[in-house]
Structure formats: structure tokens, C-alpha cells
Design a protein around this motif. Structure first.
Motif, PDB file in Angstrom:
ATOM      1  N   LEU A   1       0.838  -1.198   0.000  1.00 22.74           N
ATOM      2  CA  LEU A   1       0.000   0.000   0.000  1.00 22.74           C
ATOM      3  C   LEU A   1       0.865   1.237   0.000  1.00 22.74           C
ATOM      4  O   LEU A   1       1.802   1.346   0.799  1.00 22.74           O
ATOM      5  CB  LEU A   1      -0.904  -0.009   1.243  1.00 22.74           C
ATOM      6  CG  LEU A   1      -1.674   1.272   1.557  1.00 22.74           C
ATOM      7  CD1 LEU A   1      -2.721   1.548   0.482  1.00 22.74           C
ATOM      8  CD2 LEU A   1      -2.318   1.170   2.946  1.00 22.74           C
ATOM      9  N   ARG A   2       0.552   2.183  -0.890  1.00 25.72           N
ATOM     10  CA  ARG A   2       1.224   3.485  -0.904  1.00 25.72           C
ATOM     11  C   ARG A   2       0.169   4.558  -0.743  1.00 25.72           C
ATOM     12  O   ARG A   2      -0.783   4.613  -1.525  1.00 25.72           O
ATOM     13  CB  ARG A   2       2.012   3.691  -2.199  1.00 25.72           C
ATOM     14  CG  ARG A   2       3.237   2.796  -2.296  1.00 25.72           C
ATOM     15  CD  ARG A   2       4.000   3.004  -3.599  1.00 25.72           C
ATOM     16  NE  ARG A   2       5.187   2.173  -3.615  1.00 25.72           N
ATOM     17  CZ  ARG A   2       5.205   0.891  -3.999  1.00 25.72           C
ATOM     18  NH1 ARG A   2       4.081   0.316  -4.397  1.00 25.72           N
ATOM     19  NH2 ARG A   2       6.322   0.200  -3.969  1.00 25.72           N
ATOM     20  N   VAL A   3       0.363   5.408   0.254  1.00 26.49           N
ATOM     21  CA  VAL A   3      -0.600   6.462   0.537  1.00 26.49           C
ATOM     22  C   VAL A   3       0.078   7.810   0.363  1.00 26.49           C
ATOM     23  O   VAL A   3       0.881   8.240   1.194  1.00 26.49           O
ATOM     24  CB  VAL A   3      -1.172   6.343   1.966  1.00 26.49           C
ATOM     25  CG1 VAL A   3      -2.249   7.412   2.180  1.00 26.49           C
ATOM     26  CG2 VAL A   3      -1.752   4.955   2.197  1.00 26.49           C
ATOM     27  N   GLY A   4      -0.213   8.456  -0.745  1.00 24.75           N
ATOM     28  CA  GLY A   4       0.180   9.838  -0.975  1.00 24.75           C
ATOM     29  C   GLY A   4      -1.094  10.656  -1.070  1.00 24.75           C
ATOM     30  O   GLY A   4      -2.046  10.420  -0.322  1.00 24.75           O
ATOM     31  N   ARG A   5      -1.152  11.600  -1.972  1.00 20.23           N
ATOM     32  CA  ARG A   5      -2.427  12.289  -2.208  1.00 20.23           C
ATOM     33  C   ARG A   5      -3.469  11.312  -2.714  1.00 20.23           C
ATOM     34  O   ARG A   5      -4.661  11.462  -2.455  1.00 20.23           O
ATOM     35  CB  ARG A   5      -2.245  13.448  -3.179  1.00 20.23           C
ATOM     36  CG  ARG A   5      -1.621  14.682  -2.572  1.00 20.23           C
ATOM     37  CD  ARG A   5      -1.544  15.833  -3.556  1.00 20.23           C
ATOM     38  NE  ARG A   5      -2.847  16.198  -4.089  1.00 20.23           N
ATOM     39  CZ  ARG A   5      -3.733  16.983  -3.474  1.00 20.23           C
ATOM     40  NH1 ARG A   5      -3.459  17.450  -2.261  1.00 20.23           N
ATOM     41  NH2 ARG A   5      -4.884  17.282  -4.040  1.00 20.23           N
ATOM     42  N   VAL A   6      -3.020  10.327  -3.464  1.00 20.08           N
ATOM     43  CA  VAL A   6      -3.882   9.239  -3.911  1.00 20.08           C
ATOM     44  C   VAL A   6      -3.340   7.944  -3.321  1.00 20.08           C
ATOM     45  O   VAL A   6      -2.123   7.791  -3.159  1.00 20.08           O
ATOM     46  CB  VAL A   6      -3.918   9.169  -5.454  1.00 20.08           C
ATOM     47  CG1 VAL A   6      -4.715   7.968  -5.942  1.00 20.08           C
ATOM     48  CG2 VAL A   6      -4.498  10.469  -6.026  1.00 20.08           C
TER      49      VAL A   6
ATOM     50  N   GLY B   1       4.555   5.654   2.236  1.00 20.52           N
ATOM     51  CA  GLY B   1       4.060   6.913   1.696  1.00 20.52           C
ATOM     52  C   GLY B   1       3.800   7.950   2.773  1.00 20.52           C
ATOM     53  O   GLY B   1       3.592   7.627   3.953  1.00 20.52           O
ATOM     54  N   GLY B   2       3.807   9.205   2.353  1.00 24.08           N
ATOM     55  CA  GLY B   2       3.671  10.312   3.287  1.00 24.08           C
ATOM     56  C   GLY B   2       2.357  10.343   4.025  1.00 24.08           C
ATOM     57  O   GLY B   2       2.269  10.881   5.137  1.00 24.08           O
ATOM     58  N   GLY B   3       1.292   9.774   3.442  1.00 17.21           N
ATOM     59  CA  GLY B   3      -0.003   9.783   4.108  1.00 17.21           C
ATOM     60  C   GLY B   3      -0.011   9.041   5.420  1.00 17.21           C
ATOM     61  O   GLY B   3      -0.811   9.350   6.317  1.00 17.21           O
ATOM     62  N   LEU B   4       0.890   8.066   5.563  1.00 13.64           N
ATOM     63  CA  LEU B   4       0.932   7.286   6.800  1.00 13.64           C
ATOM     64  C   LEU B   4       1.657   8.021   7.925  1.00 13.64           C
ATOM     65  O   LEU B   4       1.752   7.493   9.033  1.00 13.64           O
ATOM     66  CB  LEU B   4       1.587   5.930   6.535  1.00 13.64           C
ATOM     67  CG  LEU B   4       0.811   5.025   5.576  1.00 13.64           C
ATOM     68  CD1 LEU B   4       1.476   3.665   5.470  1.00 13.64           C
ATOM     69  CD2 LEU B   4      -0.646   4.878   6.000  1.00 13.64           C
TER      70      LEU B   4
END
Length: 324
Positions: free
Chosen positions: A125-130, A244-247
Motif C-alpha cells: 500500500l502506498r498512501v500519498g495524495r492518492v 508513503g507520506g499519508g501514513l
């Protein structure tokens, strides 16, 4: 091997350096260095950056993973011509990262599948803006877009603060709020409708029309909605390796951990902020070696340029193959 990917804006690139080797049918990656660099967008400026990275940290090959810019991001700079980079730096440059045996998957999905195949069913899982994920089972590999990562909360913070803040840093607002069931129901009902993937102010105005919602509750609800979408996309997995940055948002991370078997990529030796440039390094290395990847699912019928020097079935990072 040096892996390079365009950053989130036209003047940044993400760079990773790793030691790579093929041991039997497994690629071993030992991370050495990673960083985001701000540089001019010219080929000469980026060639100078690569020379500096190679001089400081070693590295003889460059794998460059290009990507299109989503609508809700500023455009990123295109990859420079690999022949130009090679001539300017003396490094071998690989820009076409379609590895034989990769079955046309996105480059990062090929690396995810090699890394996670011992833990299927699993997801990277990669969480950025999307938010996006690679889903790996014993029979197949699928790359999917899951919906907004931080996009909705970023837009909401920008609007609510008049542009003074563009993100809910550390989930500060969401942590103080409560989830509004009425707003959450509207967000869920809006999935799949025209405009539901725009992740912009018009989208939020539409779903919140007629409601009076405190800012903290608005952010808490958007964060819960984001977690629900991501969890739905990763349902049925035994392991979800997140990056990713969202995490970095602890509220979103907590909500995801309540819904899916989430583990941080750092737990398996791969820095969360550098999974993409390390993927570029791995793929560039495989292409340079003439290796084929053997993924779950249908086998390719062509070799794509002669017999492979090796057939790779897995990836370890510092000896760790994403085992719990």
C-alpha cells in the motif's frame, strides 16, 4: 545502483542508492541512502545531482522511473534522455523499466510482487495524495487505485484555513473531531458518481451541501472515509505493507490498523519514503543483468530479447523477505 523518480513537484526528485545482487533466484537489496532533492529541471542539473550522489554513496547504474502527473498534482518533470545522462555522467542509465516477465504491470508492482509473494494474499500500500496498492495472491498480481489518500483532507484544510494550512499535519484536526454519520453516508453514496474522483472543493461542497459541520468533525469524517476506501481495496489480505507520506498521519494510520493487517515498510527494511526510487533501482538492475521475473499468474510466451541470464522469483531487503 541508483534509483531516481520524479518528486511531487517539477523541481524535486527522489533518489535511492542500494547494493544489489542476485543470490540464486532471489534479488537481495541492501539500502544505502535515500533523499529528496530539489534541483533545477534541466537535464544538466539532474546529471550533476546524479554525479554527486554516485561520488558520495557509490553507484554505477541509474534506473529512472517516470510517471504521469495526476490531475490534482502539479506536473512533474519528464525523465531525461538516458543516452544524455550516460554521456554527461559516465553512468549507465536505464529508463525503460519494463522487465521481461513483468506482464505489463506498473514497475513498482513488479517489485512489490517479488517482495511479498511468500506472504500471499498480501498488499503493498502506498498512501500519498492518492492511495494505490499492489495486490498479490498465489495466482495473480493486480495494481489498483484505491481512491484519495490525503487529497480530500488536504483540500479541506486549504479551504477551511484560507490557504494558511494545506494539510492536517499529524492528524491534529481529525484527532479532535468525531465522525459524522450523516456526512460519512453522503461520501459513501457519492463513490462512483461523476466528479467523485476529482478530490476538489466542488466535490466537498456537493457532499456537504445543507450540513453544518465543525472543522474538526469534517476532518475526522474525511479521514475515516479515506480509511474505509483503502480498507475495502485491501480486504482479504493477510499482510498490508504500508508506505508513503499519508501514513505520517497517526489518525489515518490508526484507523487503517483497525481495519486491515497493516505493517510499516520500515519493519521489513525498506524506508517508507523511498519505496518508489528503490523499486526503480531494483528494476534497473534486473534490466541491466538481463534477468527475467517470474511472477504469480500466467507465464509469458516470449522472452523479450533472448534467453535471460537469470530468472528471479523473489526479493529480500537486507535479508528480510517481508516475513512476520
Amino acid at each position: 545502483m541508483i534509483g531516481v523518480v520524479p518528486g511531487s513537484s517539477a523541481d524535486t526528485v527522489d533518489v535511492a542508492v542500494g547494493d544489489l545482487a542476485i543470490e540464486g533466484d532471489v534479488v537481495r537489496l541492501d539500502p544505502v541512502h535515500h533523499a529528496r532533492h530539489t534541483t533545477a529541471t534541466s537535464d544538466s542539473a539532474r546529471a550533476g545531482l546524479l554525479e554527486e550522489v554516485a561520488a558520495r554513496h557509490g553507484g554505477e547504474l541509474v534506473g529512472w522511473l517516470d510517471r504521469p502527473a495526476p490531475r490534482d498534482r502539479r506536473p512533474t518533470a519528464p525523465a531525461p534522455d538516458p543516452a544524455w545522462i550516460a554521456e554527461a555522467t559516465g553512468l549507465t542509465a536505464v529508463a525503460d523499466l519494463a522487465v521481461p516477465g513483468g506482464r505489463g504491470l506498473p514497475p513498482t508492482a513488479v517489485v512489490d510482487a517479488l517482495w511479498l509473494r511468500d506472504r500471499v494474499p498480501a498488499a503493498a500500500l502506498r498512501v500519498g495524495r492518492v492511495a494505490s496498492a499492489t495486490l498479490v495472491t498465489a495466482d495473480d498480481v493486480t495494481a489498483v487505485d484505491l481512491g484519495p489518500g490525503t487529497a480530500l483532507t488536504d483540500v479541506a484544510m486549504t479551504v477551511l484555513t484560507g490557504g494558511r494550512r494545506t494539510r492536517d499535519t499529524d492528524g491534529e484536526f481529525a484527532a479532535r473531531g468525531r465522525v459524522r454519520a450523516d456526512l460519512l453516508a453522503r461520501l459513501r453514496a457519492d463513490v462512483g458518481r461523476p466528479g467523485s474522483t476529482d478530490h476538489d472543493r466542488a466535490h466537498l461542497d456537493r457532499v456537504a451541501e445543507g450540513l453544518t459541520v465543525q472543522a474538526e468533525d469534517f476532518l475526522a469524517t474525511l479521514t475515516a472515509f479515506t480509511a474505509d476506501l483503502i480498507a475495502d481495496g485491501c480486504a482479504g489480505t493477510r499482510l498490508v505493507v504500508g508506505s508513503g507520506g499519508g501514513l505520517r498521519n497517526p489518525v489515518l494510520t490508526r484507523l487503517l490498523a483497525e481495519r486491515i493487517p497493516l505493517r510499516a515498510s520500515e519493519e521489513f527494511g525498506l524506508p517508507s519514503a523511498a519505496t518508489r526510487p528503490y523499486a526503480a533501482a531494483v528494476l534497473g538492475f534486473l534490466i541491466r543483468r538481463g534477468a527475467r521475473v517470474d511472477l504469480p499468474g500466467p507465464r509469458p510466451t516470449t522472452t523479450g530479447g533472448g534467453p535471460p541470464t537469470a530468472t528471479v522469483t523473489g526479493l529480500t531487503v537486507g535479508g528480510n523477505r517481508a516475513r512476520t
